[in-house]
Design a protein around this motif. Sequence first.
Motif, PDB file in Angstrom:
ATOM      1  N   ASP B   8      90.869 -88.554  -4.181  1.00 31.38           N
ATOM      2  CA  ASP B   8      90.176 -88.019  -2.996  1.00 31.38           C
ATOM      3  C   ASP B   8      89.868 -89.134  -2.006  1.00 31.38           C
ATOM      4  OD1 ASP B   8      89.893 -85.323  -3.979  1.00 31.38           O
ATOM      5  OD2 ASP B   8      88.267 -86.007  -5.256  1.00 31.38           O
ATOM      6  N   SER B   9      89.313 -90.236  -2.512  1.00 29.47           N
ATOM      7  CA  SER B   9      88.916 -91.349  -1.640  1.00 29.47           C
ATOM      8  C   SER B   9      90.113 -91.897  -0.895  1.00 29.47           C
ATOM      9  CB  SER B   9      88.302 -92.494  -2.436  1.00 29.47           C
ATOM     10  OG  SER B   9      87.210 -92.027  -3.132  1.00 29.47           O
ATOM     11  N   VAL B  12      91.357 -89.493   1.863  1.00 24.83           N
ATOM     12  CA  VAL B  12      90.533 -89.461   3.071  1.00 24.83           C
ATOM     13  C   VAL B  12      90.678 -90.759   3.863  1.00 24.83           C
ATOM     14  CG1 VAL B  12      88.160 -89.332   3.941  1.00 24.83           C
ATOM     15  CG2 VAL B  12      88.919 -87.754   2.172  1.00 24.83           C
ATOM     16  N   ARG B  13      90.663 -91.897   3.160  1.00 26.23           N
ATOM     17  CA  ARG B  13      90.824 -93.190   3.847  1.00 26.23           C
ATOM     18  C   ARG B  13      92.175 -93.287   4.555  1.00 26.23           C
ATOM     19  NH1 ARG B  13      86.045 -95.646   4.830  1.00 26.23           N
ATOM     20  NH2 ARG B  13      84.876 -95.746   2.905  1.00 26.23           N
ATOM     21  N   GLU B  14      93.202 -92.836   3.866  1.00 28.48           N
ATOM     22  CA  GLU B  14      94.535 -92.894   4.477  1.00 28.48           C
ATOM     23  C   GLU B  14      94.591 -92.041   5.733  1.00 28.48           C
ATOM     24  OE1 GLU B  14      97.374 -91.945   1.453  1.00 28.48           O
ATOM     25  OE2 GLU B  14      97.187 -93.933   0.541  1.00 28.48           O
ATOM     26  N   ARG B  15      93.897 -90.906   5.645  1.00 27.18           N
ATOM     27  CA  ARG B  15      93.877 -90.015   6.797  1.00 27.18           C
ATOM     28  C   ARG B  15      93.155 -90.674   7.976  1.00 27.18           C
ATOM     29  NH1 ARG B  15      95.092 -84.528   7.311  1.00 27.18           N
ATOM     30  NH2 ARG B  15      94.551 -83.948   9.412  1.00 27.18           N
ATOM     31  N   GLU B 112      81.909 -89.854   1.502  1.00 27.89           N
ATOM     32  CA  GLU B 112      82.734 -88.758   0.978  1.00 27.89           C
ATOM     33  C   GLU B 112      82.694 -87.522   1.866  1.00 27.89           C
ATOM     34  OE1 GLU B 112      81.642 -88.207  -3.109  1.00 27.89           O
ATOM     35  OE2 GLU B 112      81.979 -90.307  -3.592  1.00 27.89           O
ATOM     36  N   MET B 113      82.843 -87.777   3.162  1.00 26.59           N
ATOM     37  CA  MET B 113      82.925 -86.648   4.097  1.00 26.59           C
ATOM     38  C   MET B 113      84.095 -86.870   5.051  1.00 26.59           C
ATOM     39  SD  MET B 113      78.964 -85.951   5.126  1.00 26.59           S
ATOM     40  CE  MET B 113      79.227 -84.283   5.691  1.00 26.59           C
ATOM     41  N   HIS B 114      84.499 -85.800   5.736  1.00 19.52           N
ATOM     42  CA  HIS B 114      85.603 -85.895   6.687  1.00 19.52           C
ATOM     43  C   HIS B 114      85.551 -84.719   7.649  1.00 19.52           C
ATOM     44  CE1 HIS B 114      87.591 -82.605   4.652  1.00 19.52           C
ATOM     45  NE2 HIS B 114      87.434 -83.220   3.502  1.00 19.52           N
ATOM     46  N   GLN B 151      90.327 -78.288  -2.682  1.00 23.95           N
ATOM     47  CA  GLN B 151      91.348 -79.247  -3.123  1.00 23.95           C
ATOM     48  C   GLN B 151      92.750 -78.659  -2.997  1.00 23.95           C
ATOM     49  OE1 GLN B 151      90.541 -81.296  -6.770  1.00 23.95           O
ATOM     50  NE2 GLN B 151      88.388 -81.606  -6.279  1.00 23.95           N
ATOM     51  N   TRP B 152      92.867 -77.392  -3.372  1.00 27.13           N
ATOM     52  CA  TRP B 152      94.173 -76.717  -3.305  1.00 27.13           C
ATOM     53  C   TRP B 152      94.652 -76.590  -1.856  1.00 27.13           C
ATOM     54  CZ3 TRP B 152      94.215 -71.647  -1.156  1.00 27.13           C
ATOM     55  CH2 TRP B 152      95.455 -70.999  -1.186  1.00 27.13           C
ATOM     56  N   SER B 153      93.712 -76.317  -0.948  1.00 23.69           N
ATOM     57  CA  SER B 153      94.119 -76.001   0.423  1.00 23.69           C
ATOM     58  C   SER B 153      94.197 -77.234   1.326  1.00 23.69           C
ATOM     59  CB  SER B 153      93.147 -74.985   1.047  1.00 23.69           C
ATOM     60  OG  SER B 153      91.854 -75.538   1.149  1.00 23.69           O
TER      61      SER B 153
END
Lengths: 116, 560
Positions: B8-9, B12-15, B112-114, B151-153
Amino acid sequence: MAAPKKPPLPVILMANDLIDGEVVFRTATGWSSEPREALIAGNAQAADALEAEGIAEMSRNKVVDAYLVDVVLGENGPQPRHFRERLRTLGPSIRPDLGKQAQSVIEPRGVPHVSL
Amino acid sequence: MYRYDEFDSRFVRERVREFRAQVERRLDGSLTEDEFKPLRLQNGLYLQLHAYMLRIAIPYGTLSSRQLRQLALIADRYDRGYGHFTTRQNLQFNWPKLKDVPDILDLLADVEMHAIQTSGNCIRNVTADHFAGVAADEVEDPRPTAELIRQWSSLHPEFSFLPRKFKIAVTGAEHDRAAIKAHDIGLRILRRPGTGEIGYEVIVGGGLGRTPMIGKVVREFLPRADLLSFLEAIMRVYNLEGRRDNKFKARVKILVHEIGAEEFRRRVEQEFAALDGPSVNADPEEVKRIAAYFAPPPYEELPERSVKLSIAKAAHRDFARFVETNVFAHRVPGYAAVTISLKPIGGVPGDATSEQMRIIAELAERYSFGEIRVTYMQNLVLPHVRNDELFALWEALDAAELATANASLVTDIISCPGLDYCSLATARSIPIAQSLSRRFADGARQREIGPLGIKISGCINACGHHHIGNIGILGLEKNGAEYYQLTLGGDATENAALGERLGPGLAAEEVPDAVEKIVNVYLQERSVGEEFIATYRRLGIAPFRQAFEKGVEGDQHAAH
């Protein structure tokens, strides 16, 4: 698609600054955040020229969403006829401390608060 | 609470890194606005009336104190010291600069937010009952299901370019506090009669906007293990057959309506049967892993009744009233869930200052295991407060002007930002909310009126849920002026209903009188203990319309 209808004259050119999103007005020399500094086009030829500048400035990536807005001319400069655009020259009507209206030179005007 | 794992981390960071590069390329002119716009929207960044707006996802409305503090920090450093909680449990900042957004997203990633999938034609932030894990009428906490769907979507390759946006809400309770029938998919966790097996009721095709619809049940009972493959079947039918020729007819509700619920159901079941379930469904171990994050906090064993609370209530009238309206029974003895109203009299519904965010974060740490919930009613909740500590919490809230005792009452008004901020709006909605709030400011009168939901939207897109407001208000434009249409009888709960139009539109200043007339009809006609919506259902719209029309006529006479 038919060409969008041209607004009635006189008009000014409004847009959002690319970097900070602020509402800006086309002046004789560039862009200003002050509506009173907006260049006013009073005839069709001048309006077309202003519109063309808007398109060119968008392609130069200076601004986004540039379009002509019809105004009435008052002592404080041009004021958009439509309440939506008037709000854009002021800021949120519910927060007079924010937006352009919060800066000293512009008095909130034209879009009355709903006072009941 | 859910904690990001390594995957997850990194995701999000890559994004954030990717978006940072996209912003750089936009600013140096390598990307045009047409190229950039879909990219910024995929990261929650809109251009509104006065500035950019960043919409941040708060999955299923659950926040930690640490996260809320970070939002406060962003509000101060990069915005104007406040944020706006929305009807989809998100938070919006109204004044970010494009150049700062990558830094904001990094600060969000730190906690842990986006803002991923808070815009665009994809599966949006999954919402849930704000009393998840707390409510006594709950079969199961809906958040593990919501997290699994999240997570799935997230970046699901098949569902990243849907015909239109797609909203999913989940409740685990009998009483629907998540408006699941007004969503593209609504899920209700339930026990199968007879066997007691836990599964889902699946509702599809609800939605508001220009064509409001109440969702239809497409599966009465779906075994828990089949969740993702069944959702995938729904999404496939929609992705393939949802209309792409007309934006206004592209939501799944239109497809369900046009082909009929029966046919839609048949196609979904056919697709579901053809899918390789095991390859789509979540590994039960993974489901368990997710569920473990939502394990109840370490409650103490406490007596059901709190003497301290009784004494405080007897001694402080305002506190007693707050308890009456804003305190919700907890399934664990000795605890309560507390609604912090973001609807002070005359305030902007859903707005919170950075200072208030910090105070609430602090109070959550002190009194509620560091947990906060965001409600689609645009309020906040401290979900696990000891009855013994309710009074101390109330005193602290009161000192911060956060103790408005109006949850679910007539001044607990839902309102979209409207034309004060939104570029889609046709009229302002916040000033209407403020004027109604002031009109009904008197607490005794509010309590006399009882639960009554007013919901206001500034355009037909209905972010303010006006169709499902007991009293709905829709702001429109006619001849260059704002005007407002009233609807009555809408209901967001398990008895979901769309409101019926009352009569001709009104000018802004006429709205409070009109609402007052409606309320007066109710007060005159109600039976003992009957809430507004029940009286409306018993009487129909006629007596309300009569009072409304009398008012409109009277005003017209006065004007001539």
